[in-house]
Design an enzyme around this catalytic site. Structure first.
Site, PDB file in Angstrom:
ATOM      1  N   LYS A 126       1.030  -0.218   5.689  1.00 13.20           N
ATOM      2  CA  LYS A 126       0.321   0.536   4.648  1.00 13.20           C
ATOM      3  C   LYS A 126       0.169   1.968   5.114  1.00 13.20           C
ATOM      4  O   LYS A 126       0.226   2.253   6.323  1.00 13.20           O
ATOM      5  CB  LYS A 126      -1.049  -0.083   4.370  1.00 13.20           C
ATOM      6  CG  LYS A 126      -1.564   0.151   2.969  1.00 13.20           C
ATOM      7  CD  LYS A 126      -0.861  -0.714   1.931  1.00 13.20           C
ATOM      8  CE  LYS A 126      -1.434  -0.478   0.540  1.00 13.20           C
ATOM      9  NZ  LYS A 126      -0.846  -1.374  -0.465  1.00 13.20           N
ATOM     10  N   ASP A 166       0.705   3.197  -4.485  1.00 11.96           N
ATOM     11  CA  ASP A 166      -0.601   2.534  -4.528  1.00 11.96           C
ATOM     12  C   ASP A 166      -1.497   3.476  -5.335  1.00 11.96           C
ATOM     13  O   ASP A 166      -0.992   4.291  -6.110  1.00 11.96           O
ATOM     14  CB  ASP A 166      -1.125   2.276  -3.106  1.00 11.96           C
ATOM     15  CG  ASP A 166      -2.297   1.295  -3.068  1.00 11.96           C
ATOM     16  OD1 ASP A 166      -3.454   1.768  -3.062  1.00 11.96           O
ATOM     17  OD2 ASP A 166      -2.070   0.072  -3.073  1.00 11.96           O
TER      18      ASP A 166
END
Length: 445
Positions: A126, A166
């Protein structure tokens, strides 16, 4: 938590001070996997848990950029490459002022097990930045993305690390990021970023995938109870990408979506939320949800209140982490909620999860229910690797099949370990054991 795991958790907290979201994510997994350790003592011997809680690599870097007025800004960029036992690191980039190391590590840790649940060959990672894209011009966002990728590109590759979008990172941002990657490397390496536009290597339904996948997962949870979405009052938090396409698919599955929200309040529309109007306001005009009530007579905007006060049978939190506490969960249960599907990452606190579990609510944790986004990213990688493109119908069918398999894997694993109906335990155990077996096979690395 099993007593043998308490020292491991305490060590994680001590080694990562102040990273409360990461602590919460680790505890949620450790609470589930005590039953696994008794069956697999080899995991303890190889210290699999300790190794899965420690990222393989953490990257922090400076992102300097200049706004339209000539003012220089300095943001901080992150990429946590958490675990590559199953494949290249895979996980999104988040641009939001709340981003810091703890948020990125929590998201990356969750991503490892989420990706494992899909059954696809992808590891977990991430990244992101504390940059706030709201109110910025296209030129400013391009300037930031180019500076961000100038540093990050050296750590990426289709066989190494493949980011996606995201919160705050949509098709526009992915386009700018990919353009800069191509410029710096002199390679048209399509598989290095997913969420790309259809014109330059993107996949059909990647934009819709997380929302669609959540709806498919909840449909399977309801079917396991001989129930369905048909006519059920449904409430969705958020009004961004995940929320919009969750609402769209729930309507197609015959659910009745009556409310959605943004940071200023929520819209209630008893005739059913007009998804196209929400899309117009939020995606095209980048406006506020309060404008919905001005354009649709049946809509009512309630300012500075939480959408969870609206009575519903299905709740789909699709905004951000920890938005449903024990208090909100109790309200939902009292108002007749029978199913919850987490479209966002960890939107329910541990106390909220406990309330749902004790009330017998079908609860789909984020690492399972919102796995559709990363699953479709992996499908995009497949198409890029084969220089191919698939139709909308074929891609959605593959997504549906993957989400059914994710549901079945969680359901059957919970049954196997004596925890029938506990999708949280099923997801954690199934994801953890797949990663653990791969790590054992690869040796001490």
């Amino acid at each position: 938590m099993h007593e043998s795991l308490e020292p491991i958790y305490e060590k994680v907290v001590a080694r990562n001070p102040g990273e409360v979201e990461f602590h919460q994510a680790v505890r949620e997994v450790l609470d589930s996997i005590g039953v696994v350790m008794g069956k697999h003592p080899e995991y303890a011997h190889a210290k699999i848990i300790e190794r899965t809680c420690e990222p393989e690599r953490q990257i922090i870097f400076r992102v300097p950029w200049q706004d339209d007025r000539g003012e220089v800004h300095i943001n901080r960029g992150f990429r946590v490459e958490f675990n590559s036992a199953l494949g290249p690191y895979k996980g999104g980039l988040r641009f939001h002022p709340s981003v810091y190391q703890g948020i990125v590590k929590f998201l990356g840790f969750e991503q490892v097990f989420k990706n494992a649940l899909t059954g696809l060959p992808i590891g977990g990672g991430k990244g992101g930045s504390d940059f706030d894209p709201k109110g910025r011009s296209d030129q400013e966002i391009m300037a930031f993305c180019q500076s961000f990728m100038t540093e990050l590109h050296r750590h990426l590759g289709e066989y190494t690390d493949v980011p996606a979008g995201d919160i705050g990172v949509g098709g526009r941002e992915i386009g700018y990021l990919f353009g800069q990657y191509k410029r710096l490397t002199n390679r048209y390496e399509s598989g290095v970023l997913t969420g790309k536009g259809w014109a330059f290597g993107g996949s059909h339904i990647r934009t819709e995938a997380t929302g669609y996948g959540n709806a498919f997962f909840v449909r399977e949870m309801l079917a396991a109870r001989d129930d369905s979405f048909s006519g059920k009052r449904t409430v969705v938090s958020g009004s961004g990408n995940v929320a919009i396409y969750t609402m769209q698919k729930v309507r197609e599955l015959d659910g009745h979506v009556v409310a959605c929200s943004d940071s200023e309040g929520y819209v209630l529309d008893e005739q059913g939320v007009d998804v196209e109007l929400v899309k117009q306001i939020k995606e095209r005009e980048r406006g506020r949800l309060a404008e919905y009530a001005d354009r649709r007579p049946s809509g009512k905007f309630v300012a500075n209140r939480q959408v969870w006060e609206v009575p519903c049978e299905v709740a789909l939190p699709s905004a951000t982490q920890n938005e449903i506490t024990g208090k909100e969960a109790e309200v939902l249960v009292r108002n007749g909620c029978v199913a919850v599907g987490e479209g966002a990452n960890m939107p329910t606190t541990p106390e909220g999860v406990r309330v749902f579990r004790e009330a017998g609510v079908a609860f789909g944790p984020g690492k399972a229910a919102n796995a559709g986004g990363v699953a479709t990213s992996a499908l995009e990688m497949q198409q890029n690797a084969s220089r191919d493109s698939w139709s909308h119908e074929f891609t959605e069918q593959r997504l549906r099949e993957i989400m059914v398999s994710v549901h079945d894997r969680c359901y059957s694993t919970a049954e196997e370990y004596g925890l029938p109906g506990d999708y949280t335990a099923g997801a954690n155990i199934a994801g953890f054991t797949r990663v653990a077996e791969a790590m054992l096979s690869l040796g001490l690395i």
